[in-house]
Design a protein around this motif. Structure first.
Motif, short mmCIF file in Angstrom:
data_model
loop_
_atom_site.label_atom_id
_atom_site.label_comp_id
_atom_site.label_asym_id
_atom_site.label_seq_id
_atom_site.Cartn_x
_atom_site.Cartn_y
_atom_site.Cartn_z
N GLU A 130 42.94 46.02 43.15
CA GLU A 130 43.56 44.70 43.22
C GLU A 130 44.08 44.25 41.86
O GLU A 130 45.17 43.66 41.76
CB GLU A 130 42.54 43.69 43.75
N ALA A 131 43.33 44.54 40.80
CA ALA A 131 43.76 44.13 39.47
C ALA A 131 45.04 44.83 39.05
O ALA A 131 45.88 44.25 38.34
CB ALA A 131 42.65 44.41 38.46
N PHE A 132 45.22 46.07 39.50
CA PHE A 132 46.46 46.78 39.18
C PHE A 132 47.65 46.13 39.89
O PHE A 132 48.73 45.99 39.32
CB PHE A 132 46.34 48.25 39.58
N ARG A 133 47.43 45.74 41.14
CA ARG A 133 48.49 45.04 41.87
C ARG A 133 48.81 43.70 41.22
O ARG A 133 49.95 43.24 41.21
CB ARG A 133 48.07 44.84 43.33
N TYR A 134 47.78 43.09 40.67
CA TYR A 134 47.97 41.82 39.96
C TYR A 134 48.88 42.01 38.74
O TYR A 134 49.79 41.21 38.50
CB TYR A 134 46.61 41.27 39.54
N GLU A 143 53.67 33.98 39.93
CA GLU A 143 52.71 33.11 39.27
C GLU A 143 51.42 32.99 40.09
O GLU A 143 51.44 33.03 41.32
CB GLU A 143 53.33 31.72 39.06
N PHE A 144 50.30 32.83 39.37
CA PHE A 144 49.00 32.65 39.99
C PHE A 144 48.31 31.45 39.34
O PHE A 144 48.54 31.15 38.16
CB PHE A 144 48.12 33.90 39.81
N ARG A 149 43.71 33.92 38.78
CA ARG A 149 43.78 34.74 37.57
C ARG A 149 42.38 35.15 37.11
O ARG A 149 42.15 36.29 36.72
CB ARG A 149 44.49 33.96 36.46
N SER A 150 41.44 34.22 37.18
CA SER A 150 40.07 34.52 36.77
C SER A 150 39.45 35.59 37.67
O SER A 150 38.76 36.49 37.19
CB SER A 150 39.23 33.24 36.81
N GLU A 151 39.70 35.50 38.97
CA GLU A 151 39.14 36.49 39.90
C GLU A 151 39.72 37.87 39.64
O GLU A 151 38.99 38.87 39.67
CB GLU A 151 39.43 36.05 41.34
N PHE A 152 41.01 37.94 39.37
CA PHE A 152 41.63 39.23 39.09
C PHE A 152 41.10 39.82 37.78
O PHE A 152 40.90 41.03 37.67
CB PHE A 152 43.15 39.08 39.02
N GLU A 153 40.88 38.97 36.80
CA GLU A 153 40.35 39.45 35.53
C GLU A 153 38.94 40.02 35.70
O GLU A 153 38.59 41.04 35.11
CB GLU A 153 40.36 38.32 34.50
N GLN A 154 38.12 39.35 36.50
CA GLN A 154 36.78 39.85 36.76
C GLN A 154 36.82 41.19 37.50
O GLN A 154 36.04 42.10 37.23
CB GLN A 154 35.98 38.82 37.57
#
Length: 256
Positions: A130-134, A143-144, A149-154
């Motif tokens: 998921e983070a790669f897709r982000y 935009e997020f 953004r915090s969830e993707f970073e985690q």
């Protein structure tokens, strides 16, 4: 396909990407895929691990898993289970845990009492793409909000940590070497089978040379450069052609 990564100045890591089991074309295609994998491995002296990929939220295992697992045991031997590495993808939905797949796998491997399979924290890894897709979405100016953004970073941090642990496990894993642990009748059959064509080619060349010598003949060989990647196809019909005193069977080249 194979991919080679330099992980230090003195060490390289080779990944062999293989077809998955449970092909939609049926069990025959699964068996063909396994044969191609074993044929490729015939040129390799050792492996450090076999990575098995699963999704953590499954409610039942693929029914083709048993057939593929038995073929792995037949080819590598009963001790190959100690070199299994379990990777779970899309693991964010299960909080980076193996989820439902873990008890299913443990029950599955218990049905093979003669084969020891290590399924523990040290060889179990959970990832999420998921983070790669982000990151791709960010490149496309999508935009997020702050929470997303915090969830993707985690998710990214968790996947990176698992990747580092995965690489360390793989590098520390003892090699499964041919003619040591890697011993089986199936492997011997593959090696014998791979010798058949070279032996027949040598016999044909010897016979051809004898005929040429007895009849005072000669053959001029003109190699032809092949510009693209290709491979021999043994499924296409190979009809012999008589050229002077010789019968020639031509090989068919297919683009790979």
């Amino acid at each position: 396909k194979t991919y080679v990564f330099s992980i230090s100045d003195t060490k390289k890591l080779r990944f062999i990407d293989t077809p998955g089991f449970g092909d939609t074309r049926g069990i025959d295609q699964d068996n063909l895929n396994m044969e191609e994998i074993f044929s490729f491995l015939d040129n390799i002296d050792y492996i450090n691990g076999i990575c098995l990929l699963f999704k953590p939220e499954v409610v039942q295992l693929n029914r083709c898993l048993r057939s593929c697992f038995m073929q792995l045991i037949d080819y590598f031997g009963n001790t190959i289970g100690e070199n299994f590495i379990f990777c779970f993808t899309n693991a964010r939905s299960t909080f980076f845990t193996p989820g439902n797949a873990l008890p299913l796998l443990k029950a599955f491997f218990k049905s093979f009492p003669d084969t020891k399979v290590v399924l523990e924290k040290k060889n179990t890894f959970c990832f999420d793409s998921e983070a790669f897709r982000y990151l791709v979405a960010i490149k496309d100016n999508i935009e997020f909000n702050t929470i997303e953004r915090s969830e993707f970073e985690q998710s990214w941090k968790a996947s990176v940590a698992e990747s580092d642990r995965f690489l360390k496990c793989l590098c520390d894993q003892s090699a499964y070497k041919r003619n040591d642990k890697w011993q089986s009748i199936n492997d011997a059959q593959f090696q014998i089978h791979s010798m058949i064509r070279p032996i027949l080619e040598a016999m044909r060349n010897i016979l051809r040379n004898i005929i040429s010598y007895d009849r005072n003949l000669s053959i001029n060989i003109s190699p032809k450069h092949v510009t693209s990647l290709s491979m021999l196809c043994y499924r296409c019909g190979r009809n012999p052609e008589k050229i002077n005193e010789f019968w020639i069977i031509k090989d068919h080249l297919h683009s790979s």
